[in-house]
Design a protein around this motif. Structure first.
Motif, mmCIF file in Angstrom:
data_model
loop_
_atom_site.group_PDB
_atom_site.id
_atom_site.type_symbol
_atom_site.label_atom_id
_atom_site.label_comp_id
_atom_site.label_asym_id
_atom_site.label_seq_id
_atom_site.Cartn_x
_atom_site.Cartn_y
_atom_site.Cartn_z
ATOM 1 N N GLY A 1 -36.979 -14.976 13.838
ATOM 2 C CA GLY A 1 -35.874 -14.999 12.885
ATOM 3 C C GLY A 1 -36.306 -14.334 11.590
ATOM 4 N N MET A 2 -35.674 -13.215 11.241
ATOM 5 C CA MET A 2 -36.038 -12.481 10.033
ATOM 6 C C MET A 2 -34.948 -12.664 8.986
ATOM 7 N N ILE A 3 -35.345 -13.135 7.790
ATOM 8 C CA ILE A 3 -34.382 -13.493 6.755
ATOM 9 C C ILE A 3 -34.698 -12.716 5.477
ATOM 10 N N PRO A 4 -33.857 -11.750 5.104
ATOM 11 C CA PRO A 4 -34.057 -11.023 3.847
ATOM 12 C C PRO A 4 -33.530 -11.832 2.664
ATOM 13 N N LYS A 5 -33.788 -11.352 1.463
ATOM 14 C CA LYS A 5 -33.190 -11.988 0.285
ATOM 15 C C LYS A 5 -31.675 -11.867 0.323
ATOM 16 N N ILE A 6 -31.218 -10.714 0.791
ATOM 17 C CA ILE A 6 -29.789 -10.431 0.822
ATOM 18 C C ILE A 6 -29.543 -9.418 1.933
ATOM 19 N N GLN B 1 -41.027 -3.083 21.067
ATOM 20 C CA GLN B 1 -42.218 -2.579 21.761
ATOM 21 C C GLN B 1 -43.075 -3.721 22.299
ATOM 22 N N TYR B 2 -43.104 -4.831 21.564
ATOM 23 C CA TYR B 2 -43.890 -5.985 21.987
ATOM 24 C C TYR B 2 -43.103 -6.933 22.901
ATOM 25 N N GLY B 3 -41.871 -6.580 23.214
ATOM 26 C CA GLY B 3 -41.056 -7.424 24.087
ATOM 27 C C GLY B 3 -40.563 -8.693 23.419
ATOM 28 N N MET B 4 -40.431 -8.652 22.093
ATOM 29 C CA MET B 4 -39.934 -9.797 21.327
ATOM 30 C C MET B 4 -38.467 -9.588 20.957
ATOM 31 N N GLU B 5 -37.789 -10.655 20.660
ATOM 32 C CA GLU B 5 -36.403 -10.581 20.198
ATOM 33 C C GLU B 5 -36.366 -10.818 18.693
ATOM 34 N N LEU B 6 -35.765 -9.883 17.955
ATOM 35 C CA LEU B 6 -35.632 -10.037 16.504
ATOM 36 C C LEU B 6 -34.204 -10.460 16.172
ATOM 37 N N ILE B 7 -34.084 -11.568 15.470
ATOM 38 C CA ILE B 7 -32.782 -12.059 15.001
ATOM 39 C C ILE B 7 -32.765 -11.866 13.489
ATOM 40 N N TYR B 8 -31.947 -10.937 13.022
ATOM 41 C CA TYR B 8 -31.919 -10.591 11.597
ATOM 42 C C TYR B 8 -30.661 -11.193 10.972
ATOM 43 N N ARG B 9 -30.869 -12.081 10.006
ATOM 44 C CA ARG B 9 -29.729 -12.763 9.397
ATOM 45 C C ARG B 9 -30.057 -13.101 7.944
ATOM 46 N N GLY B 10 -29.216 -12.659 7.020
ATOM 47 C CA GLY B 10 -29.465 -12.926 5.616
ATOM 48 C C GLY B 10 -28.210 -13.341 4.885
ATOM 49 N N PRO B 11 -28.350 -13.897 3.688
ATOM 50 C CA PRO B 11 -27.181 -14.290 2.891
ATOM 51 C C PRO B 11 -26.455 -13.067 2.349
ATOM 52 N N SER B 12 -25.184 -13.245 2.051
ATOM 53 C CA SER B 12 -24.382 -12.134 1.519
ATOM 54 C C SER B 12 -24.660 -11.882 0.044
ATOM 55 N N SER B 13 -25.267 -12.844 -0.626
ATOM 56 C CA SER B 13 -25.738 -12.671 -2.005
ATOM 57 C C SER B 13 -27.123 -13.290 -2.100
ATOM 58 N N ASP C 1 -28.980 -15.766 -2.717
ATOM 59 C CA ASP C 1 -28.745 -17.190 -2.969
ATOM 60 C C ASP C 1 -29.723 -18.022 -2.151
ATOM 61 N N ALA C 2 -30.534 -18.831 -2.829
ATOM 62 C CA ALA C 2 -31.568 -19.615 -2.159
ATOM 63 C C ALA C 2 -30.972 -20.676 -1.238
ATOM 64 N N ALA C 3 -29.865 -21.302 -1.652
ATOM 65 C CA ALA C 3 -29.241 -22.332 -0.824
ATOM 66 C C ALA C 3 -28.765 -21.756 0.507
ATOM 67 N N SER C 4 -28.254 -20.540 0.459
ATOM 68 C CA SER C 4 -27.819 -19.887 1.702
ATOM 69 C C SER C 4 -29.009 -19.610 2.606
ATOM 70 N N GLN C 5 -30.134 -19.226 2.017
ATOM 71 C CA GLN C 5 -31.340 -19.018 2.823
ATOM 72 C C GLN C 5 -31.781 -20.312 3.495
ATOM 73 N N VAL C 6 -31.703 -21.415 2.785
ATOM 74 C CA VAL C 6 -32.073 -22.715 3.365
ATOM 75 C C VAL C 6 -31.209 -23.015 4.579
ATOM 76 N N ASN C 7 -29.896 -22.764 4.467
ATOM 77 C CA ASN C 7 -28.987 -23.009 5.592
ATOM 78 C C ASN C 7 -29.331 -22.137 6.794
ATOM 79 N N ILE C 8 -29.689 -20.887 6.535
ATOM 80 C CA ILE C 8 -30.049 -19.975 7.624
ATOM 81 C C ILE C 8 -31.330 -20.448 8.304
ATOM 82 N N ILE C 9 -32.312 -20.891 7.512
ATOM 83 C CA ILE C 9 -33.554 -21.410 8.090
ATOM 84 C C ILE C 9 -33.257 -22.629 8.966
#
Length: 337
Positions: free
Chosen positions: A41-46, A65-77, A79-87
């Motif tokens: 799970g990859m989480i950017p700042k925004i 290449q390593y046969g892993m699955e990347l799930i990319y999901r970040g907040p629309s702004s 916002d730290a609270a949104s990051q907590v929810n995503i985690i």
């Protein structure tokens, strides 16, 4: 014959009982995502900005290449609270790894601790969390080196007695706050007459950067230069300088993508840009994840393809990808990111 028939009936009921037990097993966060494939799970700042999109592109290429699955999901702004929810969602979904660029290191501490207690590997990139809440920090550059680099370049633009302002991403951004601390320390020692007027957060928003730049130019007639320290602040500030016709009066120095600043550099609204390749930062993050999963040692001075040699500070569990790159009107076309 009668005994054989009784045996068949007994086997039938045993199989039926096993089926019922398996079907009634409650699905919990630990087994919802249980698969053989490693899920990151990859989480950017925004989400939705070019810098982090390029981080994700580099990360996905190597994850594939390593046969892993990347799930990319970040907040629309940013916002730290949104990051907590995503985690929280990713913990429930049963990811094996969380790679995050925290908006606020303190705000995500508790939830990252929870993730690690559940056996999830936590890697930070671009910006750090509280050190105890992650396994490794993948840092793009040395904060000390970048702080000195920015001040030296700024002095070349406005002189060692000039007045400048900083447009930062947010007041809680760990990476930018650390860069600014080193800038101030280096400035006080080497350029004591250089004057920082104010620091203004832009929340990773180009429109806010545009508005704040206009306000700075109007509020501080003595202003000689602006350091725009996030990739979204650079284009916004450059547009304001251009619209106000202040490119000869205000020296704009931006930490921004060369592709975003190409036209502004050539027409003079921004005088210098510094950054690193975010695509490589994404790739290096996944390389580190792979090493942690394989229980391999991270080696100081190692190279990974075109990335490196890296620096590894074992006592801080921190990797430094490389040195900052400078872009100007003459060389900006040599870079494509």
């Amino acid at each position: 014959m009668k005994q054989k028939r009784q045996l068949k009936i007994l086997v039938f009921y045993i199989l039926l009982l096993l089926f019922v037990i398996t079907s009634c097993e409650e699905k919990t966060p630990s087994n919802v995502g249980s698969q053989n494939i490693i899920r990151i799970g990859m989480i950017p700042k925004i989400s939705g900005i070019s810098y982090f999109d390029q981080c994700a592109e580099g990360a996905k290429e190597l994850a594939d290449q390593y046969g892993m699955e990347l799930i990319y999901r970040g907040p629309s702004s940013a916002d730290a609270a949104s990051q907590v929810n995503i985690i929280q969602d990713m913990i429930y979904d049963g990811v094996d790894v969380i790679a995050i660029a925290p908006v606020d290191p303190d705000a995500v501490k508790v939830i990252l601790d929870e993730a690690r207690n559940k056996g999830i590997i936590v890697v930070t990139f671009d910006a750090d969390s509280v050190e105890e809440s992650r396994d490794v920090f993948v840092n793009q550059v040395s904060a000390e080196q970048l702080g000195m680099h920015i001040i030296d370049n700024l002095v070349k633009l406005i002189g060692d007695e000039g007045n400048y302002a900083i447009l930062t991403a947010s007041l809680t951004a760990d990476n930018q706050n650390t860069w600014i601390q080193w800038m101030k320390a280096y400035q006080a020692n080497k350029y004591p007459k250089l004057n920082l007027l104010t620091i203004v957060p832009t929340d990773e928003d180009q429109q806010k950067a545009y508005a704040h730049t206009r306000n700075l130019i109007q509020a501080y007639p003595e202003l000689d230069g602006i350091v725009a320290m996030s990739t979204e602040a650079g284009p916004g500030a450059a547009q304001a300088v251009k619209v106000l016709g202040k490119k000869d009066d205000i020296k704009l120095y931006a930490l921004a993508l060369p592709n975003d600043m190409n036209d502004y550099l050539k027409e003079g609204s921004v005088h210098l840009t510094t950054l690193w390749n975010p695509y490589d930062l994404g790739r290096l993050t996944i390389e580190v994840v792979h090493m942690l999963l394989q229980d391999e040692n991270i080696v100081d001075g190692a190279t990974y393809g075109e990335i490196g040699p890296i620096k590894y500070i074992e006592s801080e569990k921190t990797i430094i990808m490389g040195e900052p790159l400078d872009f100007n009107a003459m060389n900006v076309d040599d870079f494509d990111f």
